[in-house]
Scaffold this motif. Structure first.
Motif, PDB file in Angstrom:
ATOM      1  N   THR A 141       3.873  -6.858   0.867  1.00  0.00           N
ATOM      2  CA  THR A 141       2.707  -6.114   1.323  1.00  0.00           C
ATOM      3  C   THR A 141       2.797  -5.780   2.804  1.00  0.00           C
ATOM      4  OG1 THR A 141       1.405  -7.380  -0.257  1.00  0.00           O
ATOM      5  CG2 THR A 141       0.195  -6.064   1.362  1.00  0.00           C
ATOM      6  N   SER A 142       2.718  -4.495   3.103  1.00  0.00           N
ATOM      7  CA  SER A 142       2.682  -3.999   4.475  1.00  0.00           C
ATOM      8  C   SER A 142       1.249  -3.592   4.807  1.00  0.00           C
ATOM      9  CB  SER A 142       3.648  -2.825   4.629  1.00  0.00           C
ATOM     10  OG  SER A 142       3.635  -2.309   5.942  1.00  0.00           O
ATOM     11  N   THR A 143       1.081  -2.706   5.752  1.00  0.00           N
ATOM     12  CA  THR A 143      -0.227  -2.184   6.154  1.00  0.00           C
ATOM     13  C   THR A 143      -0.037  -0.845   6.843  1.00  0.00           C
ATOM     14  OG1 THR A 143      -2.078  -2.491   7.705  1.00  0.00           O
ATOM     15  CG2 THR A 143      -0.023  -3.571   8.271  1.00  0.00           C
ATOM     16  N   SER A 144      -1.016   0.025   6.705  1.00  0.00           N
ATOM     17  CA  SER A 144      -0.949   1.323   7.389  1.00  0.00           C
ATOM     18  C   SER A 144      -1.016   1.180   8.899  1.00  0.00           C
ATOM     19  CB  SER A 144      -2.074   2.238   6.903  1.00  0.00           C
ATOM     20  OG  SER A 144      -3.344   1.634   7.140  1.00  0.00           O
ATOM     21  N   GLU A 145      -1.452   0.017   9.404  1.00  0.00           N
ATOM     22  CA  GLU A 145      -1.504  -0.197  10.854  1.00  0.00           C
ATOM     23  C   GLU A 145      -0.126  -0.075  11.501  1.00  0.00           C
ATOM     24  OE1 GLU A 145      -3.929  -0.842  13.183  1.00  0.00           O
ATOM     25  OE2 GLU A 145      -5.508  -0.431  11.725  1.00  0.00           O
ATOM     26  N   VAL A 146       0.941  -0.239  10.727  1.00  0.00           N
ATOM     27  CA  VAL A 146       2.286  -0.139  11.320  1.00  0.00           C
ATOM     28  C   VAL A 146       2.587   1.276  11.807  1.00  0.00           C
ATOM     29  CG1 VAL A 146       3.143  -2.034   9.894  1.00  0.00           C
ATOM     30  CG2 VAL A 146       3.511   0.337   9.141  1.00  0.00           C
ATOM     31  N   HIS A 183      19.106  -4.411   1.636  1.00  0.00           N
ATOM     32  CA  HIS A 183      20.337  -3.779   2.116  1.00  0.00           C
ATOM     33  C   HIS A 183      21.494  -4.770   2.205  1.00  0.00           C
ATOM     34  CE1 HIS A 183      18.230  -0.092   2.834  1.00  0.00           C
ATOM     35  NE2 HIS A 183      17.404  -0.648   3.687  1.00  0.00           N
ATOM     36  N   ALA A 184      21.203  -5.981   2.645  1.00  0.00           N
ATOM     37  CA  ALA A 184      22.272  -6.953   2.848  1.00  0.00           C
ATOM     38  C   ALA A 184      22.644  -7.726   1.585  1.00  0.00           C
ATOM     39  CB  ALA A 184      21.868  -7.944   3.950  1.00  0.00           C
ATOM     40  N   PHE A 185      21.650  -7.987   0.729  1.00  0.00           N
ATOM     41  CA  PHE A 185      21.875  -8.884  -0.409  1.00  0.00           C
ATOM     42  C   PHE A 185      21.477  -8.275  -1.754  1.00  0.00           C
ATOM     43  CE2 PHE A 185      20.488 -11.573   3.281  1.00  0.00           C
ATOM     44  CZ  PHE A 185      21.762 -12.008   3.642  1.00  0.00           C
ATOM     45  N   GLU A 186      21.094  -6.982  -1.758  1.00  0.00           N
ATOM     46  CA  GLU A 186      20.691  -6.282  -2.970  1.00  0.00           C
ATOM     47  C   GLU A 186      19.478  -6.934  -3.640  1.00  0.00           C
ATOM     48  OE1 GLU A 186      24.130  -5.843  -5.449  1.00  0.00           O
ATOM     49  OE2 GLU A 186      25.003  -4.309  -4.134  1.00  0.00           O
ATOM     50  N   LEU A 187      18.617  -7.546  -2.846  1.00  0.00           N
ATOM     51  CA  LEU A 187      17.378  -8.088  -3.394  1.00  0.00           C
ATOM     52  C   LEU A 187      16.495  -6.931  -3.859  1.00  0.00           C
ATOM     53  CD1 LEU A 187      15.612 -10.687  -3.766  1.00  0.00           C
ATOM     54  CD2 LEU A 187      14.547 -10.098  -1.571  1.00  0.00           C
ATOM     55  N   PRO A 188      15.979  -6.980  -5.089  1.00  0.00           N
ATOM     56  CA  PRO A 188      15.128  -5.889  -5.592  1.00  0.00           C
ATOM     57  C   PRO A 188      13.723  -5.964  -5.006  1.00  0.00           C
ATOM     58  CG  PRO A 188      15.365  -7.564  -7.268  1.00  0.00           C
ATOM     59  CD  PRO A 188      16.250  -7.980  -6.135  1.00  0.00           C
ATOM     60  N   VAL A 189      13.557  -5.433  -3.818  1.00  0.00           N
ATOM     61  CA  VAL A 189      12.296  -5.509  -3.096  1.00  0.00           C
ATOM     62  C   VAL A 189      11.699  -4.125  -2.911  1.00  0.00           C
ATOM     63  CG1 VAL A 189      13.484  -5.451  -0.861  1.00  0.00           C
ATOM     64  CG2 VAL A 189      11.167  -6.342  -0.978  1.00  0.00           C
ATOM     65  N   THR A 190      10.385  -4.042  -2.998  1.00  0.00           N
ATOM     66  CA  THR A 190       9.638  -2.829  -2.673  1.00  0.00           C
ATOM     67  C   THR A 190       8.567  -3.193  -1.664  1.00  0.00           C
ATOM     68  OG1 THR A 190       9.967  -1.863  -4.875  1.00  0.00           O
ATOM     69  CG2 THR A 190       8.136  -1.004  -3.560  1.00  0.00           C
ATOM     70  N   VAL A 191       8.423  -2.366  -0.634  1.00  0.00           N
ATOM     71  CA  VAL A 191       7.379  -2.561   0.365  1.00  0.00           C
ATOM     72  C   VAL A 191       6.212  -1.645   0.020  1.00  0.00           C
ATOM     73  CG1 VAL A 191       6.747  -2.327   2.798  1.00  0.00           C
ATOM     74  CG2 VAL A 191       9.004  -3.241   2.161  1.00  0.00           C
ATOM     75  N   VAL A 192       5.067  -2.245  -0.269  1.00  0.00           N
ATOM     76  CA  VAL A 192       3.844  -1.494  -0.564  1.00  0.00           C
ATOM     77  C   VAL A 192       3.013  -1.432   0.714  1.00  0.00           C
ATOM     78  CG1 VAL A 192       1.693  -1.488  -1.861  1.00  0.00           C
ATOM     79  CG2 VAL A 192       3.813  -2.118  -2.992  1.00  0.00           C
ATOM     80  N   ARG A 193       2.591  -0.224   1.075  1.00  0.00           N
ATOM     81  CA  ARG A 193       1.876  -0.037   2.340  1.00  0.00           C
ATOM     82  C   ARG A 193       0.466   0.483   2.063  1.00  0.00           C
ATOM     83  NH1 ARG A 193       5.957   2.197   6.385  1.00  0.00           N
ATOM     84  NH2 ARG A 193       6.552  -0.010   6.475  1.00  0.00           N
ATOM     85  N   PRO A 194      -0.482  -0.418   1.805  1.00  0.00           N
ATOM     86  CA  PRO A 194      -1.861   0.036   1.569  1.00  0.00           C
ATOM     87  C   PRO A 194      -2.488   0.584   2.845  1.00  0.00           C
ATOM     88  CG  PRO A 194      -1.514  -2.232   0.792  1.00  0.00           C
ATOM     89  CD  PRO A 194      -0.355  -1.868   1.650  1.00  0.00           C
ATOM     90  N   PHE A 195      -3.302   1.599   2.676  1.00  0.00           N
ATOM     91  CA  PHE A 195      -4.148   2.036   3.779  1.00  0.00           C
ATOM     92  C   PHE A 195      -5.401   1.144   3.737  1.00  0.00           C
ATOM     93  CE2 PHE A 195      -0.911   4.952   4.266  1.00  0.00           C
ATOM     94  CZ  PHE A 195      -1.107   5.738   5.381  1.00  0.00           C
ATOM     95  N   ASN A 196      -6.523   1.552   4.222  1.00  0.00           N
ATOM     96  CA  ASN A 196      -7.652   0.630   4.390  1.00  0.00           C
ATOM     97  C   ASN A 196      -8.315   0.322   3.052  1.00  0.00           C
ATOM     98  OD1 ASN A 196      -7.297   2.176   7.077  1.00  0.00           O
ATOM     99  ND2 ASN A 196      -8.426   0.341   7.625  1.00  0.00           N
ATOM    100  N   THR A 197      -8.037  -0.847   2.514  1.00  0.00           N
ATOM    101  CA  THR A 197      -8.626  -1.277   1.259  1.00  0.00           C
ATOM    102  C   THR A 197     -10.003  -1.894   1.522  1.00  0.00           C
ATOM    103  OG1 THR A 197      -6.425  -1.696   0.345  1.00  0.00           O
ATOM    104  CG2 THR A 197      -8.283  -2.751  -0.759  1.00  0.00           C
ATOM    105  N   TYR A 198     -10.928  -1.648   0.621  1.00  0.00           N
ATOM    106  CA  TYR A 198     -12.282  -2.190   0.750  1.00  0.00           C
ATOM    107  C   TYR A 198     -12.816  -2.533  -0.631  1.00  0.00           C
ATOM    108  CZ  TYR A 198     -14.256   2.081  -1.203  1.00  0.00           C
ATOM    109  OH  TYR A 198     -14.578   3.117  -2.060  1.00  0.00           O
ATOM    110  N   ASN A 258       3.428   4.221   0.091  1.00  0.00           N
ATOM    111  CA  ASN A 258       2.050   4.224   0.569  1.00  0.00           C
ATOM    112  C   ASN A 258       1.065   4.144  -0.592  1.00  0.00           C
ATOM    113  OD1 ASN A 258       2.748   4.588   3.262  1.00  0.00           O
ATOM    114  ND2 ASN A 258       2.469   6.804   3.224  1.00  0.00           N
ATOM    115  N   LEU A 259      -0.031   3.429  -0.376  1.00  0.00           N
ATOM    116  CA  LEU A 259      -1.167   3.443  -1.301  1.00  0.00           C
ATOM    117  C   LEU A 259      -2.408   3.851  -0.516  1.00  0.00           C
ATOM    118  CD1 LEU A 259      -0.635   0.137  -3.343  1.00  0.00           C
ATOM    119  CD2 LEU A 259      -0.026   2.472  -4.021  1.00  0.00           C
ATOM    120  N   GLY A 260      -2.843   5.074  -0.697  1.00  0.00           N
ATOM    121  CA  GLY A 260      -4.039   5.581  -0.028  1.00  0.00           C
ATOM    122  C   GLY A 260      -4.587   6.746  -0.823  1.00  0.00           C
ATOM    123  N   THR A 261      -5.777   7.195  -0.481  1.00  0.00           N
ATOM    124  CA  THR A 261      -6.423   8.260  -1.250  1.00  0.00           C
ATOM    125  C   THR A 261      -6.011   9.654  -0.815  1.00  0.00           C
ATOM    126  OG1 THR A 261      -8.332   8.420   0.235  1.00  0.00           O
ATOM    127  CG2 THR A 261      -8.450   6.791  -1.549  1.00  0.00           C
ATOM    128  N   GLY A 262      -5.519   9.785   0.446  1.00  0.00           N
ATOM    129  CA  GLY A 262      -5.236  11.111   0.981  1.00  0.00           C
ATOM    130  C   GLY A 262      -6.485  11.788   1.526  1.00  0.00           C
TER     131      GLY A 262
END
Length: 345
Positions: A141-146, A183-198, A258-262
């Motif tokens: 889990t990431s964040t749109s703040e990045v 990239h280094a170890f082929e770990l199956p990872v996805t970064v989800v970047r939610p915008f402001n969840t409420y 990204n996860l946001g409404t647009g």
């Protein structure tokens, strides 16, 4: 190429059957984490919930699962900074949803080191354990703040990263750590970047419950920081559905989504919508104590969610006004959880 001659836009796995899969959710007691646990249980998963240890044993938003006769939620007390405990929690899991983090921008000004320890080192511990145990997917889990203040809109996943607070810097570090294991170890990872969840269960440190708590406590003035910034608000069940959609999408491996409404709304206009949703009467007042440092305030966030739509088949379903109405009702019913007259850092 699809059979009708159109371009193939993604490789989403349409299998949404989580029956008897063992899934780890870190940060499972939290606002989004507990909602995600509810969805996973409803779809048949067995959830290992990593929660921060509390000596008094209170289970918060997960308490209702303790009465489940099937025992689908297994409580694991621990801390993502503890590599050994994380390793034990990950063992035997099919999928890991990593939501545990130290959140809240204002407190990151006071204690930036704590954010690095939990958010960066904690993510390293999770990724290392997932690599060791061969999990099918790690959803980080990431964040749109990045993204910081938008340089271009809508904000796509290619937008430059701008660490405008110690919190956002720690999340950028966490994201890069997770992706480095792919990239280094082929770990199956996805970064989800939610915008402001409420939505229901959100703490008073976020703007929407802050406003609603003041209103439902009878305040005639709603005290806020800057009213000009805009945000892209997504209802919590939509965000949680996005986590599940991305977890079954092969195209998203090694990528950010990204996860946001647009759609965006200013904080001032949001406050007026919340006043209407609450049925109260109040005016909005700027409180200098709630203003962020000028170079740290993110002025505009608006998502480009085309990857989530095209790759994972996800789309938000709860309109803002409906979500605000539901959230207002929840805050009114749980006003004892809030301290409306105190600024919650």
């Amino acid at each position: 190429m699809n059979t009708d001659g159109t371009a193939h836009t993604g490789t989403a796995n349409t299998d949404d059957d989580w029956t008897d899969r063992t899934v780890l959710v870190t940060g499972a007691e939290g606002f989004i984490g507990s909602t995600l646990v509810d969805l996973l249980v409803a779809r048949g998963a067995r959830v290992r919930a990593l929660v921060h240890y509390k000596p008094y044993g209170e289970k918060g938003h997960l308490a209702h699962h303790l009465a489940d006769p099937d025992g689908r939620v297994e409580m694991w007390a621990g801390d993502v900074r503890d590599a050994g405990r994380v390793n034990d929690a990950v063992a035997g899991c099919d999928t890991v949803f990593h939501l545990a983090a130290l959140i809240g921008i204002p407190y990151s000004y006071a204690s930036p080191g704590a954010y690095v320890q939990t958010n960066v080192t904690g993510t390293q511990n999770i990724a290392e354990a997932c690599r060791r145990h061969g999990v099918r997917r790690l959803v980080h889990t990431s964040t749109s703040e990045v993204y910081g203040t938008a340089l271009t809109v809508p904000i796509s996943e290619e937008h430059p990263l701008q660490p405008q607070s110690p919190y956002s810097a720690s999340k950028i570090g966490a994201d890069m750590t997770a992706l480095s294991f792919h990239h280094a170890f082929e770990l199956p990872v996805t970064v989800v970047r939610p915008f402001n969840t409420y939505g229901p269960r959100q703490s008073a440190r976020a703007v929407i419950p802050t406003i609603l708590a003041q209103l439902h406590a009878g305040a005639r003035e709603v005290r806020l920081g800057s009213l000009a910034p805009t945000r892209d608000f997504t209802y919590v069940t939509d965000t949680a559905e996005g986590f599940l959609a991305v977890a079954r999408c092969e195209r998203a491996v090694g990528e950010v989504v990204n996860l946001g409404t647009g759609e965006e709304i200013s904080i001032g206009d949001l406050a007026r919508e919340l006043i209407a949703a609450s049925g109260r009467e109040a005016e909005v007042v700027v409180d200098p104590a709630r203003l962020r440092p000028s170079g740290s305030e993110v002025q505009r966030l608006l998502s480009d969610n085309s990857r989530a739509r095209a790759w994972a088949g996800w789309q938000p379903r709860v309109p803002l006004r409906e979500g605000l109405r539901r959230t207002s009702e929840w805050v009114a019913d749980n006003i004892a959880l809030f301290a409306p007259d105190r600024y919650q850092v």
